[in-house]
Design an enzyme around this catalytic site. Structure first.
Site, PDB file in Angstrom:
ATOM      1  N   ASP A  61     -31.168   4.429  -5.887  1.00 51.36           N
ATOM      2  CA  ASP A  61     -31.363   4.477  -7.277  1.00 51.36           C
ATOM      3  C   ASP A  61     -30.098   4.969  -8.054  1.00 51.36           C
ATOM      4  O   ASP A  61     -29.667   6.331  -7.692  1.00 51.36           O
ATOM      5  CB  ASP A  61     -32.571   5.246  -7.664  1.00 51.36           C
ATOM      6  CG  ASP A  61     -32.836   5.303  -9.257  1.00 51.36           C
ATOM      7  OD1 ASP A  61     -32.119   5.222 -10.021  1.00 51.36           O
ATOM      8  OD2 ASP A  61     -34.026   5.543  -9.487  1.00 51.36           O
ATOM      9  N   ASN A  87     -23.334  -3.675  -9.477  1.00 51.55           N
ATOM     10  CA  ASN A  87     -24.064  -4.629  -9.982  1.00 51.55           C
ATOM     11  C   ASN A  87     -25.357  -4.337 -10.691  1.00 51.55           C
ATOM     12  O   ASN A  87     -25.389  -4.942 -11.791  1.00 51.55           O
ATOM     13  CB  ASN A  87     -24.421  -5.714  -8.564  1.00 51.55           C
ATOM     14  CG  ASN A  87     -25.424  -6.942  -9.249  1.00 51.55           C
ATOM     15  OD1 ASN A  87     -24.787  -7.882  -9.873  1.00 51.55           O
ATOM     16  ND2 ASN A  87     -26.496  -6.535  -8.922  1.00 51.55           N
ATOM     17  N   TYR A 163     -27.129  -2.376 -24.473  1.00 52.96           N
ATOM     18  CA  TYR A 163     -26.590  -3.227 -23.537  1.00 52.96           C
ATOM     19  C   TYR A 163     -25.232  -3.624 -23.723  1.00 52.96           C
ATOM     20  O   TYR A 163     -24.329  -3.340 -22.734  1.00 52.96           O
ATOM     21  CB  TYR A 163     -27.594  -4.550 -23.299  1.00 52.96           C
ATOM     22  CG  TYR A 163     -27.068  -5.472 -22.049  1.00 52.96           C
ATOM     23  CD1 TYR A 163     -27.179  -4.971 -20.944  1.00 52.96           C
ATOM     24  CD2 TYR A 163     -26.346  -6.530 -22.223  1.00 52.96           C
ATOM     25  CE1 TYR A 163     -26.803  -5.800 -19.829  1.00 52.96           C
ATOM     26  CE2 TYR A 163     -25.805  -7.451 -21.091  1.00 52.96           C
ATOM     27  CZ  TYR A 163     -26.151  -6.894 -19.954  1.00 52.96           C
ATOM     28  OH  TYR A 163     -25.801  -7.696 -18.797  1.00 52.96           O
ATOM     29  N   LYS A 167     -21.701  -2.212 -21.575  1.00 52.63           N
ATOM     30  CA  LYS A 167     -20.486  -3.126 -20.857  1.00 52.63           C
ATOM     31  C   LYS A 167     -19.257  -2.755 -21.249  1.00 52.63           C
ATOM     32  O   LYS A 167     -18.121  -2.709 -20.548  1.00 52.63           O
ATOM     33  CB  LYS A 167     -21.110  -4.491 -20.869  1.00 52.63           C
ATOM     34  CG  LYS A 167     -22.224  -4.804 -20.204  1.00 52.63           C
ATOM     35  CD  LYS A 167     -22.332  -4.572 -18.546  1.00 52.63           C
ATOM     36  CE  LYS A 167     -23.466  -5.121 -17.936  1.00 52.63           C
ATOM     37  NZ  LYS A 167     -23.673  -4.674 -16.693  1.00 52.63           N
ATOM     38  N   THR A 198     -31.423 -15.160 -14.478  1.00 48.36           N
ATOM     39  CA  THR A 198     -32.134 -13.930 -13.699  1.00 48.36           C
ATOM     40  C   THR A 198     -33.302 -13.345 -14.656  1.00 48.36           C
ATOM     41  O   THR A 198     -33.481 -13.662 -15.676  1.00 48.36           O
ATOM     42  CB  THR A 198     -31.108 -12.975 -13.347  1.00 48.36           C
ATOM     43  OG1 THR A 198     -30.474 -12.396 -14.588  1.00 48.36           O
ATOM     44  CG2 THR A 198     -29.892 -13.632 -12.638  1.00 48.36           C
TER      45      THR A 198
END
Ligand code: NAP
Length: 240
Positions: A61, A87, A163, A167, A198
Site C-alpha cells: 500500500d 504506477n 488529480y 500529476k 481502465t
C-alpha cells in the site's frame, strides 16, 4: 549469461500496471506485482504465471510506511531490484472544479499519487543503487502539464484539481529526483500513457492498457545513455 532483471510495479493488479508487468515479464524480467489487496494481487500473479511470466507478489500500500518498508525488505530478500514503475494512483472521484474541491479528497489523492511515489522511491533507492541498469518510471499524465493546461487552445477535458495537480506535482518530483540522481546511473522519467480504458475512468478511454504500457516499458528499459528528468509519451517529449 546475463543477469535476470527485476522490476517492481506498483498498482500492478489491473489496468496499465498489470500490462506493464506482463510486458516486462515477456522480456524475461522477474516482476514484483505490487498491490494492496491480497485477492487481487494473487489473482494477477497467477494470471501472469499462467503465461510463463516470472511474477511474484509484493504486498504494497503506497500510502503506508510500514507496508512500503516491508516491500523493500521482501525485494532485498528476493535478490534486489533494477526498476520501479510508480504506477499506482487514484482520481478521488469524478472531476470537480477547484472551487468545489473537497480538501480531504485532495489530501487523499496527493497521499497516493505524490507522497506514495516519494515513499516508494526512497524505500527502493538503496536497492536500485546496487543495479547497473536502475530506472524509475513515474506514471504521470499530460493533464499534469502546466504548459498544456494553461493553453486556451487545448482542451484537456478535465478541470479536476486533485488529480491533475497531483500529476503536476509528480512531474516536479520527477525533475527533482533526476537532478539529485544525475551521474548516479539511475534514470528517472515521467510517462503519459494516453487516455486508456481502465477502471480509473470507468473504461471511457480509447487506448488499451497494452498500448499504454508500451511507454512505461520503454522508459524502464532505457539504455544507460538514455534521458533522465524527462516527460514522454509514445510520440516523444511532452512539455512540462
Ligand atoms: P486503474 O486501473 O484504476 O489502476 C490503478 C492501480 O493503482 C490499481 O492497481 C490500484 O489498486 C492501485 N492503487 C491505488 N491506490 C493504491 C495504494 N494506496 N497502494 C497500492 N496500489 C494502489 O488505473 P490505470 O488507468 O491503470 O492507471 C495507472 C496509472 O496511469 C495511474 O498513475 C494513472 O494516473 C495513470 N494514467 C492513466 C490514464 C488513463 O486514461 N487510464 C491516463 C493518464 C495516466 P486497487 O485495485 O487495490 O484499487
Amino acid at each position: 549469461m546475463t543477469k535476470q532483471l527485476t522490476a517492481l510495479i506498483t498498482g500492478a493488479n489491473k489496468g496499465i500496471g498489470y500490462e506493464t508487468a506482463a510486458g516486462l515479464g515477456r522480456l524475461g524480467w522477474k516482476v514484483g506485482v505490487g498491490a494492496r489487496d491480497q485477492g487481487r494481487r494473487d489473482e494477477a500473479v497467477a494470471k501472469l504465471r499462467s503465461e510463463g511470466i516470472d511474477a511474484f507478489p509484493v504486498p504494497l500500500d503506497v500510502t503506508d510506511d510500514e507496508s512500503v518498508n516491508a516491500a523493500a525488505t521482501l525485494l532485498s530478500g528476493a535478490g534486489g531490484l533494477d526498476v520501479v514503475v510508480n504506477n499506482a494512483a487514484i482520481t478521488g472521484g469524478p472531476p470537480v472544479p477547484p472551487t468545489a474541491s473537497n480538501l480531504d479528497t485532495v489530501r487523499a489523492v496527493l497521499e497516493t499519487n505524490v507522497l506514495g511515489v516519494v515513499r516508494v522511491t526512497n524505500a527502493m533507492l538503496p536497492l536500485l543503487r546496487h543495479s547497473s541498469a536502475a530506472r524509475i518510471v513515474n506514471m504521470s499524465s499530460s493533464v499534469g502539464s502546466l504548459t498544456l493546461q494553461s493553453n486556451p487552445d487545448i482542451q484537456l477535458g478535465i478541470g479536476d484539481l486533485a488529480y491533475t495537480a497531483s500529476k503536476t506535482f509528480l512531474n516536479a518530483v520527477t525533475v527533482h529526483y533526476a537532478n539529485e540522481l544525475s551521474g548516479s546511473g539511475i534514470l528517472i522519467n515521467a510517462a503519459c500513457p494516453g487516455y486508456v480504458a481502465t477502471e480509473l475512468n470507468g473504461f471511457s478511454g480509447f487506448r488499451t492498457p497494452v498500448e499504454a504500457a508500451a511507454i512505461a516499458i520503454r522508459l524502464a528499459t532505457l539504455p544507460s545513455d538514455g534521458p533522465s528528468g524527462g516527460f514522454f509519451n509514445d510520440e516523444g517529449a511532452i512539455p512540462w
